[in-house]
Design a protein around this motif. Structure first.
Motif, PDB file in Angstrom:
ATOM      1  N   PHE A 118       0.817  -1.216   0.000  1.00 34.59           N
ATOM      2  CA  PHE A 118       0.000   0.000   0.000  1.00 34.59           C
ATOM      3  C   PHE A 118       0.849   1.265   0.000  1.00 34.59           C
ATOM      4  CE2 PHE A 118      -3.268  -3.006   1.011  1.00 34.59           C
ATOM      5  CZ  PHE A 118      -4.426  -2.441   0.493  1.00 34.59           C
ATOM      6  N   SER A 119       2.166   1.114   0.165  1.00 36.18           N
ATOM      7  CA  SER A 119       3.042   2.290   0.114  1.00 36.18           C
ATOM      8  C   SER A 119       3.427   2.629  -1.322  1.00 36.18           C
ATOM      9  CB  SER A 119       4.300   2.051   0.957  1.00 36.18           C
ATOM     10  OG  SER A 119       5.093   1.032   0.385  1.00 36.18           O
ATOM     11  N   ARG A 120       2.973   1.830  -2.269  1.00 34.26           N
ATOM     12  CA  ARG A 120       3.251   2.073  -3.682  1.00 34.26           C
ATOM     13  C   ARG A 120       1.999   2.598  -4.371  1.00 34.26           C
ATOM     14  NH1 ARG A 120       6.176  -1.412  -1.564  1.00 34.26           N
ATOM     15  NH2 ARG A 120       8.124  -2.313  -2.240  1.00 34.26           N
ATOM     16  N   LEU A 121       2.208   3.389  -5.397  1.00 31.97           N
ATOM     17  CA  LEU A 121       1.101   3.824  -6.247  1.00 31.97           C
ATOM     18  C   LEU A 121       1.443   3.480  -7.681  1.00 31.97           C
ATOM     19  CD1 LEU A 121       0.051   7.250  -4.726  1.00 31.97           C
ATOM     20  CD2 LEU A 121      -1.150   5.077  -4.587  1.00 31.97           C
ATOM     21  N   PRO A 122       0.693   2.642  -8.339  1.00 29.44           N
ATOM     22  CA  PRO A 122      -0.498   2.005  -7.779  1.00 29.44           C
ATOM     23  C   PRO A 122      -0.118   0.954  -6.737  1.00 29.44           C
ATOM     24  CG  PRO A 122      -0.049   1.070  -9.927  1.00 29.44           C
ATOM     25  CD  PRO A 122       0.955   2.173  -9.707  1.00 29.44           C
ATOM     26  N   VAL A 123      -1.066   0.626  -5.881  1.00 31.11           N
ATOM     27  CA  VAL A 123      -0.878  -0.417  -4.881  1.00 31.11           C
ATOM     28  C   VAL A 123      -0.456  -1.693  -5.604  1.00 31.11           C
ATOM     29  CG1 VAL A 123      -2.096  -1.841  -3.168  1.00 31.11           C
ATOM     30  CG2 VAL A 123      -2.551   0.619  -3.315  1.00 31.11           C
ATOM     31  N   SER A 124       0.558  -2.375  -5.082  1.00 29.54           N
ATOM     32  CA  SER A 124       1.060  -3.571  -5.766  1.00 29.54           C
ATOM     33  C   SER A 124       0.431  -4.854  -5.216  1.00 29.54           C
ATOM     34  CB  SER A 124       2.588  -3.628  -5.747  1.00 29.54           C
ATOM     35  OG  SER A 124       3.088  -3.619  -4.436  1.00 29.54           O
ATOM     36  N   SER A 125      -0.876  -4.819  -5.075  1.00 25.16           N
ATOM     37  CA  SER A 125      -1.685  -5.983  -4.714  1.00 25.16           C
ATOM     38  C   SER A 125      -2.959  -5.967  -5.542  1.00 25.16           C
ATOM     39  CB  SER A 125      -2.088  -5.962  -3.229  1.00 25.16           C
ATOM     40  OG  SER A 125      -1.029  -6.263  -2.380  1.00 25.16           O
ATOM     41  N   PHE A 126      -3.541  -7.141  -5.678  1.00 30.53           N
ATOM     42  CA  PHE A 126      -4.852  -7.289  -6.288  1.00 30.53           C
ATOM     43  C   PHE A 126      -5.702  -8.094  -5.330  1.00 30.53           C
ATOM     44  CE2 PHE A 126      -2.182  -6.453  -9.912  1.00 30.53           C
ATOM     45  CZ  PHE A 126      -2.982  -5.686 -10.749  1.00 30.53           C
ATOM     46  N   ILE A 127      -7.007  -7.835  -5.344  1.00 33.02           N
ATOM     47  CA  ILE A 127      -7.933  -8.634  -4.555  1.00 33.02           C
ATOM     48  C   ILE A 127      -9.061  -9.122  -5.458  1.00 33.02           C
ATOM     49  CG2 ILE A 127      -7.419  -7.619  -2.301  1.00 33.02           C
ATOM     50  CD1 ILE A 127      -9.875  -5.791  -2.635  1.00 33.02           C
ATOM     51  N   ALA A 128      -9.612 -10.279  -5.092  1.00 34.10           N
ATOM     52  CA  ALA A 128     -10.810 -10.808  -5.742  1.00 34.10           C
ATOM     53  C   ALA A 128     -11.957 -10.534  -4.782  1.00 34.10           C
ATOM     54  CB  ALA A 128     -10.661 -12.304  -5.991  1.00 34.10           C
ATOM     55  N   VAL A 129     -13.008  -9.908  -5.291  1.00 35.54           N
ATOM     56  CA  VAL A 129     -14.138  -9.505  -4.453  1.00 35.54           C
ATOM     57  C   VAL A 129     -15.418 -10.084  -5.031  1.00 35.54           C
ATOM     58  CG1 VAL A 129     -15.414  -7.534  -3.526  1.00 35.54           C
ATOM     59  CG2 VAL A 129     -12.947  -7.348  -3.888  1.00 35.54           C
ATOM     60  N   GLU A 130     -16.238 -10.656  -4.152  1.00 40.92           N
ATOM     61  CA  GLU A 130     -17.548 -11.172  -4.553  1.00 40.92           C
ATOM     62  C   GLU A 130     -18.576 -10.632  -3.564  1.00 40.92           C
ATOM     63  OE1 GLU A 130     -19.280 -15.392  -6.010  1.00 40.92           O
ATOM     64  OE2 GLU A 130     -18.273 -15.435  -4.065  1.00 40.92           O
TER      65      GLU A 130
END
Length: 155
Positions: free
Chosen positions: A56-68
């Motif tokens: 979260f300290s990077r832009l863009p955030v260097s994570s992805f999430i799957a949301v349902e």
């Protein structure tokens, strides 16, 4: 646990069903940091949550999430432990077997490729067959225990 290497210039496309079944793959917003890290801590470990928090300290955030339906089903991070490292990653137990992990993996690896990396390291691999089949990853000789050799053990 050994590391694996992936050729980012030879990635398969992200499967079309990425948005099927009401599952959305997205980068979390900075305002979702505490929700994401808390979820990772509850479903996996505090150590993994700490690594995800670093993304979260990077832009863009260097994570992805799957949301349902507003619920996190899985996550994939990169550049969390070291530059050019993929991981950690995980999928909610009841959501496994639905290709969510593969889709998250590919989103993260494609993002790494678009950032200019030619190769990615998957650190401390658990499911080696999954990575071999999904993206052609190969073991890195002599990488066990790798960068994780001197981790603190706690109080």
């Amino acid at each position: 646990m050994f590391d694996m290497l992936v050729r980012l210039y030879d990635l398969p496309p992200i499967p079309a069903p990425a948005k099927a079944g009401g599952i959305i793959i997205k980068r979390p917003l900075p305002s979702e940091k505490s929700l994401v890290t808390q979820w990772v801590c509850e479903h996996f470990s505090r150590s993994w949550a700490d690594q995800v928090e670093a993304t979260f300290s990077r832009l863009p955030v260097s994570s992805f999430i799957a949301v349902e339906q507003g619920r996190i089903m899985g996550f994939a991070s990169y550049d969390a432990v070291c530059k050019d490292f993929f991981g950690p990653t995980g999928v909610r137990k009841e959501a496994r077997g639905k290709r969510i992990g593969e889709i998250l993996l590919l989103h993260a690896l494609w993002a790494m490729r678009e950032s200019g990396y030619a190769y990615a390291v998957i650190g401390g691999v658990g499911p080696a067959d999954f990575y071999r089949k999904s993206v052609g990853a190969v073991p890195i000789e002599g990488s066990d225990p790798g960068i994780y050799r001197d981790l603190l053990k706690g109080p």
